[in-house]
Design an enzyme around this catalytic site. Structure first.
Site, PDB file in Angstrom:
ATOM      1  CE  LYS A  95       0.562  10.642  -0.061  1.00 34.44           C
ATOM      2  NZ  LYS A  95      -0.872  10.193   0.274  1.00 34.44           N
ATOM      3  CE  LYS A 153      -5.937   7.964  -3.235  1.00 39.99           C
ATOM      4  NZ  LYS A 153      -5.351   7.770  -1.838  1.00 39.99           N
ATOM      5  CE  LYS A 198      -6.656  18.568  -0.662  1.00 44.50           C
ATOM      6  NZ  LYS A 198      -5.514  18.275   0.204  1.00 44.50           N
ATOM      7  CD  GLN A 249      -3.752  11.608  -3.384  1.00 50.76           C
ATOM      8  OE1 GLN A 249      -2.968  11.051  -2.837  1.00 50.76           O
ATOM      9  NE2 GLN A 249      -4.898  11.768  -3.013  1.00 50.76           N
ATOM     10  CG  ASN A 305      -7.147   9.226   9.730  1.00 48.97           C
ATOM     11  OD1 ASN A 305      -7.774   9.089   8.860  1.00 48.97           O
ATOM     12  ND2 ASN A 305      -7.925  10.086  10.662  1.00 48.97           N
ATOM     13  CB  SER A 363      -9.132  16.756   1.372  1.00 47.10           C
ATOM     14  OG  SER A 363      -8.583  16.363   2.377  1.00 47.10           O
ATOM     15  N   GLY A 421      -2.811  15.217   5.296  1.00 43.70           N
ATOM     16  CA  GLY A 421      -2.026  14.294   6.050  1.00 43.70           C
ATOM     17  C   GLY A 421      -1.892  12.883   5.184  1.00 43.70           C
ATOM     18  CG  ASP A 422      -0.216   9.340   3.541  1.00 46.14           C
ATOM     19  OD1 ASP A 422      -1.279   8.842   2.856  1.00 46.14           O
ATOM     20  OD2 ASP A 422       0.847   8.409   3.481  1.00 46.14           O
TER      21      ASP A 422
HETATM   22  P1  NDP Z   1      -1.231   6.660  10.246  1.00 52.03           P
HETATM   23  O1  NDP Z   1      -0.022   7.208  10.496  1.00 52.03           O
HETATM   24  O2  NDP Z   1      -2.549   7.424  11.194  1.00 52.03           O
HETATM   25  O3  NDP Z   1      -1.352   5.194  10.617  1.00 52.03           O
HETATM   26  C1  NDP Z   1      -0.668   4.286   9.944  1.00 52.03           C
HETATM   27  C2  NDP Z   1      -0.848   2.760  10.641  1.00 52.03           C
HETATM   28  O4  NDP Z   1       0.111   1.860   9.635  1.00 52.03           O
HETATM   29  C3  NDP Z   1      -0.153   2.728  11.882  1.00 52.03           C
HETATM   30  O5  NDP Z   1      -0.803   1.802  12.582  1.00 52.03           O
HETATM   31  C4  NDP Z   1       1.316   2.241  11.522  1.00 52.03           C
HETATM   32  O6  NDP Z   1       1.935   1.375  12.492  1.00 52.03           O
HETATM   33  C5  NDP Z   1       0.991   1.215  10.330  1.00 52.03           C
HETATM   34  N1  NDP Z   1       2.230   1.259   9.480  1.00 52.03           N
HETATM   35  C6  NDP Z   1       2.586   2.268   8.760  1.00 52.03           C
HETATM   36  N2  NDP Z   1       3.843   2.093   8.151  1.00 52.03           N
HETATM   37  C7  NDP Z   1       3.738   0.759   8.346  1.00 52.03           C
HETATM   38  C8  NDP Z   1       4.794   0.061   7.842  1.00 52.03           C
HETATM   39  N3  NDP Z   1       5.816   0.373   6.892  1.00 52.03           N
HETATM   40  N4  NDP Z   1       4.901  -1.256   8.189  1.00 52.03           N
HETATM   41  C9  NDP Z   1       3.976  -1.890   9.037  1.00 52.03           C
HETATM   42  N5  NDP Z   1       2.777  -0.906   9.609  1.00 52.03           N
HETATM   43  C10 NDP Z   1       2.918   0.468   9.240  1.00 52.03           C
HETATM   44  O7  NDP Z   1      -1.570   6.682   8.873  1.00 52.03           O
HETATM   45  P2  NDP Z   1      -3.135   6.725   8.007  1.00 52.03           P
HETATM   46  O8  NDP Z   1      -3.913   5.640   8.856  1.00 52.03           O
HETATM   47  O9  NDP Z   1      -3.406   7.988   7.547  1.00 52.03           O
HETATM   48  O10 NDP Z   1      -2.640   5.872   6.615  1.00 52.03           O
HETATM   49  C11 NDP Z   1      -2.499   4.662   6.366  1.00 52.03           C
HETATM   50  C12 NDP Z   1      -2.737   4.152   4.798  1.00 52.03           C
HETATM   51  O11 NDP Z   1      -3.910   4.715   4.544  1.00 52.03           O
HETATM   52  C13 NDP Z   1      -1.602   4.737   4.156  1.00 52.03           C
HETATM   53  O12 NDP Z   1      -1.202   3.845   2.970  1.00 52.03           O
HETATM   54  C14 NDP Z   1      -1.818   6.006   3.416  1.00 52.03           C
HETATM   55  O13 NDP Z   1      -1.392   6.408   2.494  1.00 52.03           O
HETATM   56  C15 NDP Z   1      -3.424   5.571   3.095  1.00 52.03           C
HETATM   57  N6  NDP Z   1      -4.515   6.684   3.268  1.00 52.03           N
HETATM   58  C16 NDP Z   1      -4.631   7.519   4.091  1.00 52.03           C
HETATM   59  C17 NDP Z   1      -5.455   8.547   4.012  1.00 52.03           C
HETATM   60  C18 NDP Z   1      -5.728   9.700   4.868  1.00 52.03           C
HETATM   61  O14 NDP Z   1      -6.747  10.343   4.771  1.00 52.03           O
HETATM   62  N7  NDP Z   1      -5.051   9.658   6.200  1.00 52.03           N
HETATM   63  C19 NDP Z   1      -6.263   8.732   2.779  1.00 52.03           C
HETATM   64  C20 NDP Z   1      -6.166   7.698   1.879  1.00 52.03           C
HETATM   65  C21 NDP Z   1      -5.192   6.660   1.904  1.00 52.03           C
HETATM   66  P3  NDP Z   1       2.971   1.857  13.331  1.00 52.03           P
HETATM   67  O15 NDP Z   1       2.418   2.938  14.151  1.00 52.03           O
HETATM   68  O16 NDP Z   1       3.745   1.119  14.062  1.00 52.03           O
HETATM   69  O17 NDP Z   1       4.082   2.805  12.318  1.00 52.03           O
HETATM   70  O1  2IT Z   2      -3.645   9.033   0.132  1.00 53.82           O
HETATM   71  C1  2IT Z   2      -4.463   9.834  -0.014  1.00 53.82           C
HETATM   72  O2  2IT Z   2      -5.319  10.131  -0.564  1.00 53.82           O
HETATM   73  C2  2IT Z   2      -4.350  10.899   1.322  1.00 53.82           C
HETATM   74  N1  2IT Z   2      -3.594  10.874   2.069  1.00 53.82           N
HETATM   75  C3  2IT Z   2      -5.449  11.883   1.480  1.00 53.82           C
HETATM   76  C4  2IT Z   2      -4.829  13.155   0.624  1.00 53.82           C
HETATM   77  C5  2IT Z   2      -5.850  14.486   0.737  1.00 53.82           C
HETATM   78  O3  2IT Z   2      -5.341  15.551   0.117  1.00 53.82           O
HETATM   79  O4  2IT Z   2      -6.684  14.529   1.663  1.00 53.82           O
END
Ligand code: NDP
Ligand code: 2IT
Length: 448
Positions: free
Chosen positions: A125, A113, A89, A110, A240, A380, A164-165
């Site tokens: 992943k 976590k 997952k 992961q 997100n 999830s 997603g991520d």
């Molecule tokens: P999104 O794509 O929704 O948003 C990512 C944000 O981070 C955007 O504002 C983006 O800016 C910025 N960003 C991404 N890459 C870079 C980079 N290389 N340098 C600077 N800014 C960057 O992603 P999420 O919010 O889903 O994910 C954000 C973080 O949280 C990640 O590390 C992800 O692995 C982690 N995460 C996400 C989960 C989820 O459920 N979605 C769960 C657990 C962890 P820009 O638009 O300019 O690229």
């Molecule tokens: O980094 C993370 O934990 C995620 N992007 C969410 C993974 C998931 O399966 O919901």
């Protein structure tokens, strides 16, 4: 040389071109020193060598045709790191920086976590170096379909369940699910999570990572006799995780003054107007700069050489919610100088190792990513449960379960840290608590 040092040295030799993976592995192995000394049987079982080698790593070609009729080729990945606790997952990331090292670090994190959530999910992943920025909706769809044309043979609701991520949200999950359903000619709702509410998604999944981060922060502060009310908060990113961390922090009475994207950051001394951020990011897919154009008094700082000054802004709490290694030692020093109380990692591995050490040495409470952002994957798993039952829970029911899970994760981190005399080192606490479960499951299942 001790067993642990030996494993780390071999890992470094074998993966010398994978800095992010080595960073993640080193942090975990460093935390396990006392545990490994106590359990000498782990060496005989080759436990650490097996734990640091993915069970399977798939890399594949993704060809698609852009709107101008040109053929584009990207590289797709799925790293199925460890399935001893449940089906693999973990999310899919679409970002030009994606490579094998980043996929492996994320897959490795992961595993730990997912163990912390207490739910039956293994760790994986995936993703691609595809850049969704500037692509039309049709291009995104064609890319997702081509990606699924290969991925489908490696996943399944009892095998591996992506979500997603970065760069993968509800729109992408929709296109991926549609293509999977077409190929399989079956409605296997539990094969992907983060689905739309109309076709098997869970209420509160969208909010879960950000809300969960703030629930964890609430518990960590409470343990020190503090709360979020009137705290000044800075949040990097505006995707997100960042948006829903902001929403919950504001609900608890905190004042969020800054957010960012990869081009720059905004500062709004009066407090971020989240409806404006949502309109720009969720509806228009625009840039955070637009916020400063729309909100009087807000300031925009453009990134220089890829970095912006968000960690120089004075705050009580910092929530890095963008990407890996976005908070380095120099920035950690700025935070400490400005009196930061707590840092909560919403992104995966946002803080460099030296910055982690500096923050801890200076008494800053640090909520580690694999515990603090586990609310997303936990929800999830709740989506998978609902899909299996062919039922759906209300928003309140899911949110309440999420809150309970995050509260328990904090307790696990705290108890493990205390058991080994590590005080408030929740980084080590999270690693030890997760390892305790994974190691037992691996030993029980024999040498595989
Ligand atoms: P999104 O794509 O929704 O948003 C990512 C944000 O981070 C955007 O504002 C983006 O800016 C910025 N960003 C991404 N890459 C870079 C980079 N290389 N340098 C600077 N800014 C960057 O992603 P999420 O919010 O889903 O994910 C954000 C973080 O949280 C990640 O590390 C992800 O692995 C982690 N995460 C996400 C989960 C989820 O459920 N979605 C769960 C657990 C962890 P820009 O638009 O300019 O690229
Ligand atoms: O980094 C993370 O934990 C995620 N992007 C969410 C993974 C998931 O399966 O919901």
């Amino acid at each position: 040389m001790s067993y642990l040092e030996n494993v780390l040295t071999n890992l470094k030799n074998k993966n010398s071109n994978e800095p992010e993976f080595l960073q993640a592995a080193q942090e975990v192995l460093d935390s396990l020193k006392q545990v490994i000394e106590k359990h000498t049987e782990y060496e005989k079982a080759g436990l650490l060598e097996r734990l640091t080698e993915p069970e399977r790593l798939i890399s594949f070609r993704v060809s698609w045709v852009d709107d101008n009729g040109n053929v584009q080729v990207n590289r797709g990945y799925r790293v199925q790191f460890n399935g001893c606790i449940g089906p693999y997952k973990g999310g899919l990331r679409f970002h030009p920086s994606v490579n094998q090292s980043i996929m492996k670090f994320l897959g490795f994190e992961q595993v730990f976590k997912n163990a912390l959530t207490g739910l039956p999910i293994g760790g994986a992943k995936g993703g691609s170096d595809f850049d969704p920025k500037g692509k039309s909706d049709n291009e995104i769809m064609r890319f997702c379909q081509s990606f699924m044309n290969e991925l489908y043979r490696h996943i399944g609701q009892d095998v591996d369940v992506p979500a997603g991520d970065i760069g993968v949200g509800a729109r992408e999950i929709g296109y991926l699910f549609g293509q999977y359903r077409k190929i399989r000619n079956a409605y296997e709702a539990g094969v992907l999570t983060g689905k739309g509410l109309e076709y098997g998604g869970s209420l509160a999944r969208k909010e879960a990572t950000g809300y969960g981060l703030v629930y964890f922060m609430r518990e960590m502060l409470k343990n020190d006799g503090m709360d979020l009310k009137d705290k000044v908060v800075t949040i990097s990113g505006s995707g997100n995780v960042a948006i829903y961390a902001c929403e919950k922090a504001q609900e608890y009475g905190a004042k969020v003054v800054a957010m960012s994207d990869s081009n720059g950051c905004i500062y709004d001394a009066d407090g971020i107007k989240l409806d404006v951020v949502k309109q720009i990011k969720e509806v228009e897919r625009g840039r955070i700069k637009d916020y400063a154009d729309r909100v009087k008094g807000a300031v925009y700082y453009q990134s220089v050489n890829g970095s912006h000054p968000i960690w120089s802004i004075k705050a009580d709490i910092a929530l890095p919610c963008a990407t890996q290694n976005e908070l380095n030692l120099e920035e950690a020093k700025e935070l400490v100088k400005n009196g930061i109380v707590a840092v909560g990692e919403g992104a995966n591995m946002p803080t460099t190792l030296d910055a982690v050490h500096y923050l801890q040495a200076n008494g800053v409470l640090l909520a580690p990513a694999k515990a603090a952002n586990a609310g997303g994957v936990a929800t999830s798993a709740l989506e998978m449960s609902q899909n299996s039952m062919r039922l759906s829970w209300t928003f309140e029911e899911v949110d309440k379960k999420l809150d309970g899970i995050m509260t328990n994760i904090f307790k696990s981190c705290k108890n493990a840290a205390e058991e080994y005399g590590l005080g408030k080192n929740y980084v080590a606490g999270a690693n030890i608590a997760a390892f305790d479960k994974i190691s037992k499951a691996m030993i029980a299942q024999g040498i595989i």
